[in-house]
Design an enzyme around this catalytic site. Structure first.
Site, mmCIF file in Angstrom:
data_model
loop_
_atom_site.group_PDB
_atom_site.id
_atom_site.type_symbol
_atom_site.label_atom_id
_atom_site.label_comp_id
_atom_site.label_asym_id
_atom_site.label_seq_id
_atom_site.Cartn_x
_atom_site.Cartn_y
_atom_site.Cartn_z
ATOM 1 N N PHE A 129 60.714 84.822 71.224
ATOM 2 C CA PHE A 129 59.148 84.832 70.687
ATOM 3 C C PHE A 129 58.470 83.502 70.609
ATOM 4 O O PHE A 129 59.179 82.494 70.293
ATOM 5 C CB PHE A 129 58.799 85.607 69.711
ATOM 6 C CG PHE A 129 57.528 85.793 69.145
ATOM 7 C CD1 PHE A 129 56.754 87.162 69.557
ATOM 8 C CD2 PHE A 129 57.152 85.126 68.180
ATOM 9 C CE1 PHE A 129 55.632 87.240 69.462
ATOM 10 C CE2 PHE A 129 55.549 85.244 67.880
ATOM 11 C CZ PHE A 129 54.815 86.313 68.532
ATOM 12 N N ASP A 204 65.897 85.825 63.401
ATOM 13 C CA ASP A 204 64.572 86.460 63.081
ATOM 14 C C ASP A 204 64.865 87.919 63.391
ATOM 15 O O ASP A 204 64.957 88.459 64.122
ATOM 16 C CB ASP A 204 63.764 85.960 64.316
ATOM 17 C CG ASP A 204 62.209 86.166 64.275
ATOM 18 O OD1 ASP A 204 61.972 87.156 63.475
ATOM 19 O OD2 ASP A 204 61.433 85.442 64.603
ATOM 20 N N TYR A 229 53.931 92.289 58.077
ATOM 21 C CA TYR A 229 52.959 93.109 58.644
ATOM 22 C C TYR A 229 53.425 94.156 59.791
ATOM 23 O O TYR A 229 52.632 95.078 60.189
ATOM 24 C CB TYR A 229 51.807 92.310 59.074
ATOM 25 C CG TYR A 229 52.101 91.359 60.202
ATOM 26 C CD1 TYR A 229 52.333 91.688 61.342
ATOM 27 C CD2 TYR A 229 52.365 89.937 59.414
ATOM 28 C CE1 TYR A 229 52.543 90.677 62.493
ATOM 29 C CE2 TYR A 229 52.663 89.124 60.656
ATOM 30 C CZ TYR A 229 52.796 89.125 61.758
ATOM 31 O OH TYR A 229 53.251 88.471 62.886
ATOM 32 N N LYS A 230 54.631 94.196 60.228
ATOM 33 C CA LYS A 230 55.271 94.769 61.494
ATOM 34 C C LYS A 230 55.665 96.151 60.529
ATOM 35 O O LYS A 230 54.940 97.054 60.061
ATOM 36 C CB LYS A 230 56.188 94.466 62.326
ATOM 37 C CG LYS A 230 55.569 93.156 62.843
ATOM 38 C CD LYS A 230 56.416 92.091 63.670
ATOM 39 C CE LYS A 230 55.738 91.347 64.652
ATOM 40 N NZ LYS A 230 56.322 90.127 65.046
ATOM 41 N N ARG A 378 54.625 98.497 76.022
ATOM 42 C CA ARG A 378 55.714 98.416 74.993
ATOM 43 C C ARG A 378 55.021 99.600 74.029
ATOM 44 O O ARG A 378 54.021 99.686 73.593
ATOM 45 C CB ARG A 378 55.537 97.133 74.082
ATOM 46 C CG ARG A 378 56.443 96.827 73.269
ATOM 47 C CD ARG A 378 56.413 95.547 72.856
ATOM 48 N NE ARG A 378 55.140 95.142 72.200
ATOM 49 C CZ ARG A 378 55.243 94.076 71.205
ATOM 50 N NH1 ARG A 378 56.192 93.503 70.927
ATOM 51 N NH2 ARG A 378 54.220 93.904 70.461
HETATM 52 C C1 LIG Z 1 55.526 88.770 65.260
HETATM 53 C C2 LIG Z 1 56.730 87.688 65.542
HETATM 54 C C3 LIG Z 1 56.526 86.669 64.654
HETATM 55 C C4 LIG Z 1 55.331 86.365 64.016
HETATM 56 O O1 LIG Z 1 55.018 85.013 63.363
HETATM 57 P P1 LIG Z 1 53.835 84.949 62.599
HETATM 58 O O2 LIG Z 1 53.954 83.657 61.880
HETATM 59 O O3 LIG Z 1 53.628 86.261 61.459
HETATM 60 O O4 LIG Z 1 52.696 84.883 63.475
HETATM 61 C C5 LIG Z 1 57.730 85.679 64.687
HETATM 62 N N1 LIG Z 1 58.826 85.893 65.617
HETATM 63 C C6 LIG Z 1 59.000 87.259 66.252
HETATM 64 C C7 LIG Z 1 60.276 87.286 67.062
HETATM 65 C C8 LIG Z 1 57.928 88.107 66.231
HETATM 66 O O5 LIG Z 1 57.957 89.091 66.852
#
Ligand SMILES: *Cc1c(COP(=O)(O)O)cnc(C)c1O
Length: 406
Positions: A129, A204, A229-230, A378
């Protein structure tokens, strides 16, 4: 593949009643809980109480009011850590809650890189990501470019650990479930292979926590980070979490050494002394509104059997894949999510040459998934609020949009 009997699957679903805990818009099938979880119904009342009571009426006193009952604002990060710890197989004092996933990635990466400072390479997934990649770049800039950021596709690292997990590597940063394909790595095996070479691991868990039982200590993980938040449903921009294994508590430095991570913040001492455990990574004043929403959202998980959560997730994704299978023959649709349960998170993705247009039309019909560049459709499945009937209706909608897009 056999066609599943959706009503039979729903009748046998031990988590079916959990849907009532969520507010979901009418006439939509929401398949994007892997990006922003749905709102638990209990959240507005809690926020109303926090805003109109604790903030408006009690003001500054709320920081310490009810400290005996641990209902004070000051204890909020620790209270939320307890709830998250159960979902990720950690001890509460190994978890800190606050800031964003990106910021927490910086905190634990900086600590891990420092702890293995004699080794120059930070190894990560070339397809990781973006924020994970960018944070490694910023950290390296701070260190004067002394790191080598090595990017190798995660599947390649997993397939040939002996080639990639080598003695010059100090830290391995991987995302357990790939955000595009939904491919899940074997966290226990890769952690063991890395540690056998003296490498520290940072996992992560953005697409893992709340989607299935994560077992950080069962995997002997070193560090981890994840989103509020996910799949945890804490609301837009919810505070994130991080994990530091207890065996690293004495050695892990905190470079964002803010006063709330001090051993005694109100001593107002001039020298930084880190708080014990992961609490040292709570850097500044806790985000009370966001933490309160997340705290309430996590209550939905309190009586959930995490084995049942995983079983339901796999049943939903299996059902979706089975119902979509005939469409992959009729339309230019290619499944990119692994069929093997061990390698699947809680989302299913397909390639389609007009993916962006297809998703736009799906969203217009109330089937809300998302598009990821360049050609990925997705669909996220949330075991707490989806039924197999939802899956069936989604596939019917997808079929008619694909027919229109031909
Ligand atoms: C959604 C996501 C993030 C999000 O990071 P934020 O700091 O909350 O924007 C980080 N790493 C991965 C792999 C994600 O899918």
């Amino acid at each position: 593949m056999t066609i599943p009997d959706l009503s039979q699957l729903d009748a046998a679903d031990p988590l079916a009643h959990k849907r009532e805990a969520f507010e979901l818009p009418a006439d939509t099938i929401y398949l994007d809980g892997n990006s922003l979880g749905a709102m638990p119904k209990a959240v507005p009342a809690r926020l109303h109480e926090v805003v109109t009571g604790e903030w408006a009426q009690h003001l500054i006193r709320s920081w310490t009011r009810n400290a005996e009952a641990a209902q004070d604002w000051m204890a909020l990060p620790d209270r939320v850590s307890v709830k998250i710890a159960r979902l990720i197989g950690a001890r509460p004092d190994e978890v800190a809650v606050g800031d964003s996933t990106s910021v927490n990635t910086f905190k634990v990466l900086a600590a891990a890189v420092r702890m293995n400072a004699q080794r120059p390479v930070l190894l990560t997934d070339a397809e990781n990501f973006p924020t994970d990649l960018y944070v490694t770049q910023g950290l390296n800039a701070l260190l004067g470019g002394t790191l080598e950021i090595r990017r190798v596709p995660a599947d390649e690292i997993a397939a040939h650990p002996e080639q990639h997990l080598t003695p010059e590597v100090g830290v391995l940063l991987l995302t357990e479930v790939d955000y595009r394909t939904g491919r899940k790595l074997d966290m226990g095996q890769i952690t063991a292979q890395a540690q056998a070479q003296g490498i520290l691991t940072v996992w992560d868990l953005a697409h893992s926590a709340g989607a299935f039982a994560v077992d950080l200590n069962g995997c002997h993980a070193d560090f981890a980070i994840g989103c509020g938040y996910k799949f945890l449903n804490g609301g837009p921009g919810a505070p994130a979490f991080l994990f530091v294994a207890q065996r690293h508590h004495d050695a892990a430095p905190s470079f964002l050494s803010g006063w709330m991570g001090h051993a005694d913040p109100f001593e107002m001492a001039r020298e930084y002394v880190p708080a014990p455990g992961a609490r040292r990574y709570v850097v500044g004043t806790p985000q009370v509104l966001g933490l309160s929403a997340l705290d309430t959202a996590l209550d939905v998980f309190a009586d959930v059997d995490l084995g049942q959560l995983r079983a339901k997730s796999l049943s939903l994704t299996d059902t979706f894949i089975a119902l979509m299978e005939p469409l992959t023959g009729q339309y230019p649709l290619e499944l990119v999510t692994p069929l093997d349960h061990e390698q699947r998170g809680s989302q299913v993705s397909y390639r389609h040459p007009q993916a962006q247009q297809v998703m736009k039309k799906l969203i217009e019909r109330g089937i809300i998934g998302d598009f990821r560049t360049p050609d990925i459709l997705r669909f996220g499945f949330t075991p707490l609020y989806h039924s197999h009937a939802d899956v069936g209706r989604a596939v019917e909608g997808i079929r008619s949009v694909l027919e229109q897009t031909k």
